[in-house]
Design an enzyme around this catalytic site. Structure first.
Site, PDB file in Angstrom:
ATOM      1  N   GLU A  52      -2.281  -4.963  -3.842  1.00 52.28           N
ATOM      2  CA  GLU A  52      -2.449  -5.788  -4.962  1.00 52.28           C
ATOM      3  C   GLU A  52      -2.212  -5.067  -6.282  1.00 52.28           C
ATOM      4  O   GLU A  52      -1.791  -5.536  -7.331  1.00 52.28           O
ATOM      5  CB  GLU A  52      -4.026  -6.329  -5.004  1.00 52.28           C
ATOM      6  CG  GLU A  52      -4.259  -7.213  -3.675  1.00 52.28           C
ATOM      7  CD  GLU A  52      -4.865  -6.307  -2.686  1.00 52.28           C
ATOM      8  OE1 GLU A  52      -4.513  -5.252  -2.573  1.00 52.28           O
ATOM      9  OE2 GLU A  52      -5.785  -6.662  -2.088  1.00 52.28           O
ATOM     10  N   HIS A  69      -3.169   0.253  -3.857  1.00 56.83           N
ATOM     11  CA  HIS A  69      -3.068  -0.611  -2.853  1.00 56.83           C
ATOM     12  C   HIS A  69      -2.188  -1.775  -3.099  1.00 56.83           C
ATOM     13  O   HIS A  69      -1.533  -1.399  -4.123  1.00 56.83           O
ATOM     14  CB  HIS A  69      -4.641  -1.292  -2.974  1.00 56.83           C
ATOM     15  CG  HIS A  69      -5.754  -0.448  -2.187  1.00 56.83           C
ATOM     16  ND1 HIS A  69      -6.951  -0.822  -1.749  1.00 56.83           N
ATOM     17  CD2 HIS A  69      -5.522   0.603  -1.556  1.00 56.83           C
ATOM     18  CE1 HIS A  69      -7.689  -0.068  -1.343  1.00 56.83           C
ATOM     19  NE2 HIS A  69      -6.938   1.060  -1.020  1.00 56.83           N
ATOM     20  N   SER A  89      -8.027  -9.282   2.654  1.00 54.20           N
ATOM     21  CA  SER A  89      -9.045  -9.364   1.559  1.00 54.20           C
ATOM     22  C   SER A  89      -9.302  -8.122   0.595  1.00 54.20           C
ATOM     23  O   SER A  89      -9.176  -7.072   1.011  1.00 54.20           O
ATOM     24  CB  SER A  89     -10.366  -9.514   2.603  1.00 54.20           C
ATOM     25  OG  SER A  89     -11.522  -9.749   1.714  1.00 54.20           O
ATOM     26  N   ASP A 107      -8.504   4.939   3.512  1.00 50.68           N
ATOM     27  CA  ASP A 107      -8.004   3.805   2.576  1.00 50.68           C
ATOM     28  C   ASP A 107      -9.029   2.832   2.186  1.00 50.68           C
ATOM     29  O   ASP A 107      -8.921   2.337   0.931  1.00 50.68           O
ATOM     30  CB  ASP A 107      -6.829   2.960   3.191  1.00 50.68           C
ATOM     31  CG  ASP A 107      -5.742   2.219   2.070  1.00 50.68           C
ATOM     32  OD1 ASP A 107      -5.605   3.099   1.231  1.00 50.68           O
ATOM     33  OD2 ASP A 107      -5.942   1.060   1.774  1.00 50.68           O
ATOM     34  N   CYS A 112     -10.181  -5.228  -1.705  1.00 49.56           N
ATOM     35  CA  CYS A 112     -11.245  -4.450  -1.533  1.00 49.56           C
ATOM     36  C   CYS A 112     -11.786  -4.506  -3.012  1.00 49.56           C
ATOM     37  O   CYS A 112     -11.468  -4.825  -3.918  1.00 49.56           O
ATOM     38  CB  CYS A 112     -10.602  -2.836  -1.576  1.00 49.56           C
ATOM     39  SG  CYS A 112      -9.931  -2.122  -2.815  1.00 49.56           S
ATOM     40  N   CYS A 142      -9.459  -3.584  -6.100  1.00 51.59           N
ATOM     41  CA  CYS A 142      -8.534  -4.434  -6.269  1.00 51.59           C
ATOM     42  C   CYS A 142      -9.038  -6.005  -6.594  1.00 51.59           C
ATOM     43  O   CYS A 142      -8.625  -6.667  -7.628  1.00 51.59           O
ATOM     44  CB  CYS A 142      -7.537  -4.980  -4.972  1.00 51.59           C
ATOM     45  SG  CYS A 142      -6.621  -3.555  -4.593  1.00 51.59           S
ATOM     46  N   ASN A 161       0.978  -1.165   0.148  1.00 55.68           N
ATOM     47  CA  ASN A 161       0.191  -0.056   0.027  1.00 55.68           C
ATOM     48  C   ASN A 161       0.811   1.147  -0.085  1.00 55.68           C
ATOM     49  O   ASN A 161       1.977   1.343   0.472  1.00 55.68           O
ATOM     50  CB  ASN A 161      -0.882   0.170   1.272  1.00 55.68           C
ATOM     51  CG  ASN A 161      -1.982   1.098   1.061  1.00 55.68           C
ATOM     52  OD1 ASN A 161      -1.705   2.196   1.320  1.00 55.68           O
ATOM     53  ND2 ASN A 161      -3.052   0.569   1.194  1.00 55.68           N
TER      54      ASN A 161
END
Lengths: 145, 145
Positions: free
Chosen positions: B52, B50, B77, B142, B79, B82, B39
């Site tokens: 990912e 982010h 997990s 975020d 978002c 992503c 991030n």
């Protein structure tokens, strides 16, 4: 065409002039453009800077309340990634130049309560049609196909 | 813990050491790490990087066939943004460190045929729990809340 879609289209034209994918976007907050951008796959070799993502990044860090009063304009139907970004930030409204060249994840946006307006603009359509015909590899890469 | 989640966790720890949101990710292709990232909200002021997304960007431009053989590992997990990027590129499998601190758009991923594995790792959980408790504003920003 309204001034905000016109600004998104200017971004798309900039990208085209740079040899890139001609998709542009602006983020509008309380009737003022706060972020603008265009696809950067060709220009920066980016796989995440689609037009909408570039406009969001250009607007910078904002509180949740800011996005709740924002509208995003994009010359083409937002792909799953850009749709997800719109959902992450809770942007309530999306204005789309056209969705015939490519249909993004509009169903997921609508199911999540986002208001969509599709202008079905012939200029946006013709620009994408010509680009896809001339650069099919770049286009397919950009949509993960 | 397997080596790829370990690498994602190293990215998360780097972010934490930089004062950022402690989420890390690696993109794995044919059992080799091809992209890694964490991030960048605090570090670069980015609203789209982010973990990912940073890992995807680090892997660079790739053909569709490449992503179809890839697995993305993330400490938390994914978002909606992503998750959308994973769907755009057709990545068929996501390994998730934990989803108790935050539950992303796993339902949309699964409905779209993506295979998910949630490790429910206690280290990932405790790291996020401590961070959210110490930096609620940064965390809420975020996730668009």
């Amino acid at each position: 065409m309204n001034e905000f879609m016109q600004a998104a289209l200017e971004e798309a034209r900039k990208s085209l002039a740079e040899g890139g994918v001609p998709i542009g976007s602006v983020l509008v907050h309380r009737s003022r453009i706060v972020g603008r951008g265009h696809n950067q796959r060709h220009q920066q070799g980016s796989v995440i800077l689609h037009a909408e993502m570039a406009a969001l990044e250009d607007a910078g860090r904002q509180p949740a309340s800011f996005y709740r009063e924002a509208v995003i304009y994009t010359t083409l139907s937002p792909c799953p990634m850009c749709s997800g970004a719109i959902l992450l930030y809770g942007i309530p409204r999306v204005v789309i130049g056209e969705n015939r060249s490519f249909l993004g994840d509009e169903a997921h946006l609508e199911a999540s309560g986002v208001s969509l307006e599709v202008m079905d603009d012939s200029y946006c359509r013709e620009m994408m049609k010509a680009f896809i015909s001339e650069h099919p590899e770049l286009w397919n890469e950009d949509i993960g196909e």
